[in-house]
Write a protein that holds these residues in place. Sequence first.
Motif, short mmCIF file in Angstrom:
data_model
loop_
_atom_site.label_atom_id
_atom_site.label_comp_id
_atom_site.label_asym_id
_atom_site.label_seq_id
_atom_site.Cartn_x
_atom_site.Cartn_y
_atom_site.Cartn_z
N LYS A 1 -12.80 -6.32 -7.34
CA LYS A 1 -11.45 -5.85 -7.05
C LYS A 1 -10.54 -6.18 -8.22
CE LYS A 1 -10.09 -9.98 -4.47
NZ LYS A 1 -9.56 -10.48 -3.22
N THR A 2 -9.40 -5.49 -8.27
CA THR A 2 -8.39 -5.78 -9.28
C THR A 2 -7.47 -6.88 -8.75
OG1 THR A 2 -6.84 -4.12 -8.42
CG2 THR A 2 -8.42 -3.38 -10.09
N ASN A 3 -6.72 -7.47 -9.65
CA ASN A 3 -5.71 -8.43 -9.24
C ASN A 3 -4.57 -7.69 -8.54
OD1 ASN A 3 -7.00 -10.67 -10.35
ND2 ASN A 3 -6.08 -10.34 -12.35
N VAL A 4 -3.85 -8.38 -7.70
CA VAL A 4 -2.68 -7.79 -7.04
C VAL A 4 -1.59 -7.57 -8.08
CG1 VAL A 4 -0.89 -8.13 -5.31
CG2 VAL A 4 -3.23 -8.87 -4.83
N GLU A 5 -1.00 -6.37 -8.06
CA GLU A 5 0.12 -6.03 -8.93
C GLU A 5 1.33 -5.70 -8.07
OE1 GLU A 5 -0.40 -3.19 -12.17
OE2 GLU A 5 -2.51 -3.14 -11.64
N GLN A 6 2.49 -5.88 -8.63
CA GLN A 6 3.73 -5.44 -8.00
C GLN A 6 4.68 -5.12 -9.14
OE1 GLN A 6 5.37 -8.04 -5.03
NE2 GLN A 6 7.00 -6.62 -4.53
N ASN A 7 4.92 -3.83 -9.36
CA ASN A 7 5.74 -3.39 -10.48
C ASN A 7 7.22 -3.35 -10.10
OD1 ASN A 7 2.93 -1.70 -10.61
ND2 ASN A 7 3.54 -2.51 -12.59
N GLN A 8 8.05 -3.06 -11.08
CA GLN A 8 9.50 -3.00 -10.87
C GLN A 8 9.87 -1.89 -9.90
OE1 GLN A 8 11.20 -2.48 -14.74
NE2 GLN A 8 10.53 -4.47 -15.48
N PRO A 9 11.00 -2.01 -9.20
CA PRO A 9 11.47 -0.92 -8.33
C PRO A 9 11.60 0.38 -9.13
CG PRO A 9 12.74 -2.90 -7.91
CD PRO A 9 11.88 -3.19 -9.12
N PHE B 1 1.62 6.62 -4.86
CA PHE B 1 2.29 5.58 -4.09
C PHE B 1 3.39 4.88 -4.88
CE2 PHE B 1 -1.24 3.60 -6.24
CZ PHE B 1 -0.79 2.34 -6.60
N ASP B 2 4.20 4.16 -4.17
CA ASP B 2 5.29 3.35 -4.71
C ASP B 2 4.67 2.06 -5.26
OD1 ASP B 2 7.41 1.60 -5.13
OD2 ASP B 2 8.38 2.00 -3.21
N ALA B 3 4.64 1.95 -6.59
CA ALA B 3 3.98 0.81 -7.22
C ALA B 3 4.82 -0.45 -7.23
CB ALA B 3 3.56 1.18 -8.64
N SER B 4 6.04 -0.38 -6.66
CA SER B 4 6.82 -1.61 -6.54
C SER B 4 6.34 -2.44 -5.36
CB SER B 4 8.32 -1.29 -6.39
OG SER B 4 8.60 -0.71 -5.14
N LEU B 5 5.48 -1.84 -4.53
CA LEU B 5 4.86 -2.58 -3.42
C LEU B 5 3.63 -3.32 -3.95
CD1 LEU B 5 4.96 0.25 -0.73
CD2 LEU B 5 6.49 -1.72 -0.91
N PRO B 6 3.31 -4.49 -3.42
CA PRO B 6 2.10 -5.20 -3.84
C PRO B 6 0.87 -4.30 -3.59
CG PRO B 6 3.42 -6.56 -2.35
CD PRO B 6 4.02 -5.20 -2.35
N HIS B 7 -0.01 -4.20 -4.59
CA HIS B 7 -1.17 -3.33 -4.45
C HIS B 7 -2.35 -3.82 -5.29
CE1 HIS B 7 1.13 -1.79 -7.90
NE2 HIS B 7 -0.04 -1.42 -8.40
N HIS B 8 -3.53 -3.48 -4.83
CA HIS B 8 -4.76 -3.72 -5.59
C HIS B 8 -5.84 -2.78 -5.08
CE1 HIS B 8 -5.47 -6.36 -2.10
NE2 HIS B 8 -6.75 -6.25 -2.37
N PHE B 9 -6.93 -2.71 -5.83
CA PHE B 9 -8.01 -1.80 -5.52
C PHE B 9 -9.32 -2.57 -5.38
CE2 PHE B 9 -4.98 0.36 -8.38
CZ PHE B 9 -4.43 1.23 -7.45
N ILE B 10 -10.14 -2.18 -4.40
CA ILE B 10 -11.41 -2.83 -4.12
C ILE B 10 -12.51 -1.79 -4.19
CG2 ILE B 10 -12.74 -4.16 -2.42
CD1 ILE B 10 -9.90 -4.83 -1.15
N ASN B 11 -13.58 -2.10 -4.92
CA ASN B 11 -14.74 -1.20 -4.98
C ASN B 11 -15.57 -1.46 -3.73
OD1 ASN B 11 -17.14 0.13 -5.44
ND2 ASN B 11 -17.34 -0.54 -7.56
#
Length: 101
Positions: free
Chosen positions: A34-42, A74-84
Amino acid sequence: IFRHSEHSSYEILTKNVLKKKMMPVLIRIEANGKTNVEQNQPGTEKFIFVLEGVVEADINGTKFRLSKHNTFYFDASLPHHFINKGKLIARVLCVGTPVSL
């Protein structure tokens, strides 16, 4: 190419990225990785296109299962990550706007 987590890597697919309005990235996620959790700017948005594999996108705790050729915006300001979720390496094209590192 840089390691995003122990089981994933990101490859920026353009030059002079900070001068661009979009940042295309190829994400590779190892089997069960999986990727690390990201949360970008609004105001940040992302579009993903699954090239190979089965990926679960976890966006702020809501999970979306995506297979080869599926897309997701999707809105990348929300916490997100991806899992294989597959047994082989997953490859995902991800385009984010505006550019943020």
